[in-house]
Design a protein around this motif. Structure first.
Motif, PDB file in Angstrom:
ATOM      1  N   SER A 152      63.446 -79.444 -17.827  1.00 43.27           N
ATOM      2  CA  SER A 152      62.174 -80.165 -17.693  1.00 43.27           C
ATOM      3  C   SER A 152      61.571 -80.000 -16.302  1.00 43.27           C
ATOM      4  N   SER A 196      58.855 -76.199 -25.892  1.00 43.86           N
ATOM      5  CA  SER A 196      59.504 -76.898 -27.023  1.00 43.86           C
ATOM      6  C   SER A 196      60.754 -76.184 -27.510  1.00 43.86           C
ATOM      7  N   LEU A 200      64.684 -77.565 -27.373  1.00 42.73           N
ATOM      8  CA  LEU A 200      65.501 -77.588 -28.592  1.00 42.73           C
ATOM      9  C   LEU A 200      66.728 -76.694 -28.452  1.00 42.73           C
ATOM     10  N   ARG A 256      61.553 -68.536 -27.563  1.00 52.91           N
ATOM     11  CA  ARG A 256      61.042 -68.927 -26.237  1.00 52.91           C
ATOM     12  C   ARG A 256      60.501 -67.718 -25.484  1.00 52.91           C
ATOM     13  N   THR A 271      53.301 -71.538 -32.341  1.00 46.74           N
ATOM     14  CA  THR A 271      54.258 -72.603 -32.656  1.00 46.74           C
ATOM     15  C   THR A 271      55.635 -72.002 -32.875  1.00 46.74           C
TER      16      THR A 271
END
Length: 326
Positions: A152, A196, A200, A256, A271
């Motif tokens: 993050s 995202s 994950l 990614r 997405t």
């Protein structure tokens, strides 16, 4: 009676001379010890990440190039890519993007290892097992939380590193140039494209990596009676941790990379599910989502093994030198 009064007066005078223990001073000592623990785990983690990533940088760069292209992966093709790169741009070109990797991985590894130590301390207090190996579930949770915290904070640096790895050196001159050009041409949101699937992916990856390494150390101690494994044993434990962690999260790593480099490869990945669907339809399930995994089975265990071993040995060295609380 006179003697009793004199004794009481002497005791009062002595209490005025000798300072009473204060809660603030004891708290300050506790904070100092905790602060030293944090600083030393940050330094050990930073060194661990830098050593590990530099050792496997050519393999890592090659893996990324295959991940973001539709070319079929094989050991022979990977070797030819490395060899052609060496002939065209020289030996040091195999480490292209490693400066960006260091800018990312040093804070990432420092934060991840430090966070893991702190999460272990907090969960150890909650489960009343301070100083001992955590039970299985909180052991897995500590690793996942550590990875999530580190990702993050440092994600834009990973984005920059991926761009530098797959583009010619004429396109981006340095790390700042990547930031400026992406911000101007694609918008600041692009710096978090692929965030995202990264989150994950890092939950099982970091969770299983730390869990496996800590579990193997615990089992080793129980079987041998030695509290500290030898260096080669730490490398083997780390290699197993990397193999399990990276295999579990690899498809999300491919997604990614595709999303991160979409701006320079001509694709419009938006997405996670859409990217996965497009990869599978064009390249197949295994050949697409697991492209380069065999190289990761070489690179990943080496990197994770070096990383865990370097962290542990640095911590031990700092304790011996008196720079870390025992």
């Amino acid at each position: 009676m006179g003697n009793g009064v004199q004794e009481r007066q002497a005791a009062l005078r002595q209490s005025e001379v000798l300072p009473l223990p204060s809660s603030s001073s004891s708290q300050s000592g506790g904070l100092s010890k905790q602060g030293r623990t944090v600083i030393n785990s940050l330094l050990s983690g930073a060194l661990a990440g830098a050593v590990a990533k530099t050792a496997v940088a050519p393999l890592d760069r090659t893996k990324i190039i295959f991940q973001v292209s539709s070319a079929r992966f094989s050991a022979k093709e990977a070797y030819l890519l490395i060899y052609r790169t060496y002939l065209k741009d020289g030996f040091l070109s195999l480490w292209r993007g490693n400066s960006a990797t260091m800018v990312r991985v040093i804070p990432y590894a420092a934060i991840q290892f430090c966070a893991h130590e702190q999460y272990k301390r907090l969960l150890g207090g909650y489960y009343q097992c301070q100083g001992k190996t955590l039970p299985p579930v909180p052991r897995l949770l500590a690793g996942s939380l550590a990875g999530t915290t580190a990702v993050s904070i440092t994600y834009p640096l990973d984005m920059v590193r991926a761009r530098m790895a797959v583009t010619p050196k004429e396109m981006y001159s340095n790390i700042m140039h990547v930031f400026v050009r992406i911000s101007r041409e694609e918008g600041l949101k692009t710096l978090y494209r692929g965030f995202s699937p990264t989150i994950l992916g890092v939950v099982p990856y970091a969770g299983l990596s730390f869990f496996t390494y800590e579990t193997l150390k615990k089992l080793h101690g129980e079987q041998t009676g030695r509290p500290q494994p030898y260096s080669y044993e730490r490398l083997a434990f780390g290699a197993c941790a990397g193999l399990i962690g990276q295999s579990a999260s690899y498809p999300l790593d491919v997604v990614r990379r595709r999303m991160q480099t979409a701006g320079v490869t001509g694709h419009t990945y938006g997405t996670i599910t859409g990217t996965m669907r497009e990869i599978v339809s064009e390249e197949g399930f295994v050949r697409g989502l697991y492209k380069g995994l065999s190289m990761n089975w070489v690179k990943g265990p080496i990197a994770v093994g070096i990383s865990f071993t370097t962290f542990d040995l640095t911590q031990i060295l700092l304790r011996k030198l008196g720079y870390a609380p025992r």
